[in-house]
Design an enzyme around this catalytic site. Structure first.
Site, PDB file in Angstrom:
ATOM      1  N   TYR A  49      23.757  58.313   4.970  1.00 13.31           N
ATOM      2  CA  TYR A  49      24.312  58.831   3.721  1.00 13.31           C
ATOM      3  C   TYR A  49      23.270  58.717   2.614  1.00 13.31           C
ATOM      4  CZ  TYR A  49      27.157  59.542  -0.384  1.00 13.31           C
ATOM      5  OH  TYR A  49      27.646  60.022  -1.575  1.00 13.31           O
TER       6      TYR A  49
ATOM      7  N   LYS B 118      21.241  61.906   0.668  1.00 18.58           N
ATOM      8  CA  LYS B 118      21.262  62.127  -0.775  1.00 18.58           C
ATOM      9  C   LYS B 118      19.861  62.054  -1.380  1.00 18.58           C
ATOM     10  CE  LYS B 118      25.592  62.984  -0.889  1.00 18.58           C
ATOM     11  NZ  LYS B 118      26.077  64.322  -1.219  1.00 18.58           N
TER      12      LYS B 118
END
Length: 189
Positions: free
Chosen positions: A91, A95
């Site tokens: 994750y 990003k």
């Protein structure tokens, strides 16, 4: 194309690492590339990233791989550097990849008269944010420790998006805008 807001994403508790990378990084890259032929004077894109992207260490070999997320051997190359099944780190990496994506595409968009930015919320009072807090109680302590002392609201994020897509932000491109209530100031980087 006047404005493109890309909010696609899954969190670390919603999917395995590979799926997170497929949606949050590879999927967003596909949308950006598909939109590029439509970019004209005044077009702006805002890609939702996350302040957690700033927690990825500066590793040039890693960035070389995430800067080409649609390469046929992307997952294979990435798996030689990190565990692509680890949801939390994937994750954060996805990003960070979005942060870097807007930098890579800024020149192409600029030559067409457009702008491209990312916006990085911190922990937000949204269904996804609340699910993450429920699955990771430490996140509530992080919210309490941040300067604003509260999670971000949807209005907090929408107001910044409104500004970024307005003429008031006409000289902004290729960068990330943190909207995290100062949370990045209390997190280890």
């Amino acid at each position: 194309l006047e404005a493109l807001i890309v909010t696609a994403g899954v969190s670390g508790s919603q999917a395995p690492g590979r799926r997170i990378l497929e949606v949050n990084l590879m999927g967003v890259e596909r949308v950006v590339r598909a939109a590029e032929p439509k970019v004209r004077q005044g077009t702006v894109a805002v890609l939702v990233a996350s302040q957690s992207g700033y927690m990825v260490p500066n590793v040039p070999e890693l960035f070389e791989v995430i800067d080409d997320p649609l390469a046929p051997d992307f997952m294979e190359r990435l798996s030689q550097i990190i565990d692509v099944d680890a949801s939390s780190s994937c994750y954060q990496l996805s990003k960070r990849g979005v942060h870097r994506m807007v930098r890579r595409h800024a020149k192409t968009w600029g030559l067409r008269g457009g702008r491209i930015l990312s916006l990085s919320p911190g922990i937000s009072d949204t269904p996804m944010g609340n699910e993450e807090i429920g699955n990771n109680p430490i996140m509530l302590k992080m919210v309490e420790a941040c300067p604003m002392g509260r999670p971000g609201s949807t209005e907090d994020i929408a107001n910044v998006m409104e500004f970024l897509t307005s003429p008031g932000a006409a000289y902004m491109t290729g960068s990330d805008v943190l909207v995290d209530g100062g949370m990045s100031n209390v997190l280890p980087m």
